[in-house]
Enzyme design. Structure first.
Site, short mmCIF file in Angstrom:
data_model
loop_
_atom_site.label_atom_id
_atom_site.label_comp_id
_atom_site.label_asym_id
_atom_site.label_seq_id
_atom_site.Cartn_x
_atom_site.Cartn_y
_atom_site.Cartn_z
N ASP A 1 -40.67 60.70 -106.45
CA ASP A 1 -41.01 61.86 -107.28
C ASP A 1 -40.82 61.56 -108.77
O ASP A 1 -40.05 60.66 -109.14
CB ASP A 1 -40.10 63.05 -106.94
CG ASP A 1 -40.44 63.65 -105.58
OD1 ASP A 1 -41.24 63.06 -104.84
OD2 ASP A 1 -39.87 64.71 -105.27
N ASP A 2 -41.47 62.38 -109.59
CA ASP A 2 -41.22 62.50 -111.03
C ASP A 2 -41.86 61.42 -111.90
O ASP A 2 -41.74 61.46 -113.12
CB ASP A 2 -39.71 62.55 -111.37
CG ASP A 2 -39.00 63.72 -110.71
OD1 ASP A 2 -39.68 64.53 -110.07
OD2 ASP A 2 -37.77 63.80 -110.83
N HIS B 1 -46.87 66.71 -107.99
CA HIS B 1 -45.49 67.20 -108.18
C HIS B 1 -45.42 68.10 -109.42
O HIS B 1 -44.42 68.09 -110.13
CB HIS B 1 -44.55 65.99 -108.31
CG HIS B 1 -43.10 66.32 -108.18
ND1 HIS B 1 -42.58 67.12 -107.19
CD2 HIS B 1 -42.02 65.96 -108.93
CE1 HIS B 1 -41.27 67.24 -107.34
NE2 HIS B 1 -40.90 66.54 -108.39
N HIS C 1 -43.04 69.78 -114.31
CA HIS C 1 -41.79 69.89 -113.57
C HIS C 1 -40.95 71.15 -113.83
O HIS C 1 -39.72 71.09 -113.91
CB HIS C 1 -40.92 68.65 -113.81
CG HIS C 1 -40.08 68.29 -112.61
ND1 HIS C 1 -38.90 68.94 -112.29
CD2 HIS C 1 -40.26 67.38 -111.63
CE1 HIS C 1 -38.40 68.42 -111.20
NE2 HIS C 1 -39.20 67.47 -110.77
N HIS D 1 -36.69 58.81 -106.41
CA HIS D 1 -37.27 59.08 -107.73
C HIS D 1 -37.50 57.75 -108.44
O HIS D 1 -36.54 57.00 -108.64
CB HIS D 1 -36.32 59.97 -108.53
CG HIS D 1 -36.07 61.30 -107.88
ND1 HIS D 1 -35.15 61.45 -106.86
CD2 HIS D 1 -36.64 62.52 -108.07
CE1 HIS D 1 -35.16 62.72 -106.46
NE2 HIS D 1 -36.05 63.38 -107.17
ZN ZN Z 1 -38.96 66.30 -109.12
#
Ligand code: ZN
Length: 281
Positions: A92-93, A142, A146, A232
């Site tokens: 993620d991210d 995603h 955020h 991540h």
């Molecule tokens: Zn995230």
């Protein structure tokens, strides 16, 4: 010279000879100690380095052997063997400055993963995203920037998800079909988005611990067939962990597949507005 002097002289001469022998023995002992110590120390460093980076170097050599000639008419080996253990690594991210190294490691081991990217990082990383797709990785959504989606209005939720898919469409011609909600948080407006929601069954807490070896231990200690692993790709420690984990997981018999491949192999049809945590048997 008197007898006594003579005796002392002889004694003295014997002691000096003896002393030379002792010094000699001591030197040999010190040399031996240094040799053994430097060897043990070298072994220790080598083992630590192996743990961080080198796991699977042996298999890699194996893989470098030329593949046997393919027989005419032999069917293509399927990408995923449904009966064999498999897990889906998810990142993620990102993308971030550490993502490329992870993608390269996946490619090196013919492994795949799913990257749940942020919309505002798509355009600057378009080439890297193309490379992900080329090696069979999956790209998920995603959100654009955020936020906690559950704190937004339904219109804002839609804007976060759709602007990310728009950014992806500019690179690939179409957006992502899977969404990972930020913080894993969902409410009605999030569930009403027309996408399956991908959660996880193994939380490495890599964002919190920032320790590559601990991430490795977390995963190897808990993972099982059908798991979805949360990672991540914005931490150097996570990137470091992947260098060892990708080969180590394969060594344990796991196929490293995308979320969609995992679900398909286990006969799960993903539906919009449904949450998915794993596909264990
Ligand atoms: Zn995230």
């Amino acid at each position: 010279m008197s007898r006594i002097d003579n005796r002392w002289f002889r004694h003295d001469s014997w002691a000096r000879r003896h002393k030379k022998m002792i010094v000699g023995l001591l030197l040999v002992a010190i040399l031996l100690f240094l040799t053994v110590f430097s060897y043990v120390h070298h072994e220790e460093i080598t083992n630590t380095l192996k743990k961080i980076e080198g796991i699977g170097k042996e298999e890699k050599k194996e893989k470098e052997k030329p593949a046997p000639e393919k027989e005419e008419g032999e069917p293509e080996k399927p990408l995923v063997s449904p009966d064999q253990p498999m897990i889906a690594l998810t990142f993620d991210d990102g993308p971030s400055i550490y993502t490329e190294a992870i993608v390269n490691r996946l490619e090196e081991y013919n492994a795949r993963a799913t990257f749940f990217v942020m919309g505002n990082r798509v355009q600057p990383n378009a080439d890297l995203l193309r490379k992900m797709r080329e090696i069979g990785c999956e790209i998920g959504n995603h959100s654009y920037s955020h936020p906690d989606l559950t704190k937004l209005t339904p219109e804002q939720v839609q804007a976060e998800i759709e602007s990310t898919n728009q950014a992806l469409a500019e690179v690939f011609g179409s957006g992502a079909s899977l969404v990972r909600p930020t913080y894993g948080a969902v409410n009605d407006p999030v569930l009403q988005m027309p996408y399956p929601l991908v959660h996880w069954s193994v939380d490495t807490t890599d964002w919190q611990i920032r320790d590559g070896l601990a991430v490795i231990d977390n995963i190897l200690g808990t993972v099982q067939d059908g798991d979805i692993v949360l990672l991540h790709d914005i931490y150097e420690t996570t990137k470091d962990a992947m260098m060892a984990l990708i080969p180590a997981l394969q060594e344990r018999g796991y196929q490293l597949v995308t979320v969609s491949e995992l679900m398909e192999a286990r006969g799960v049809t993903m539906q919009p507005g449904q949450k998915y945590y794993h596909a264990r048997k």
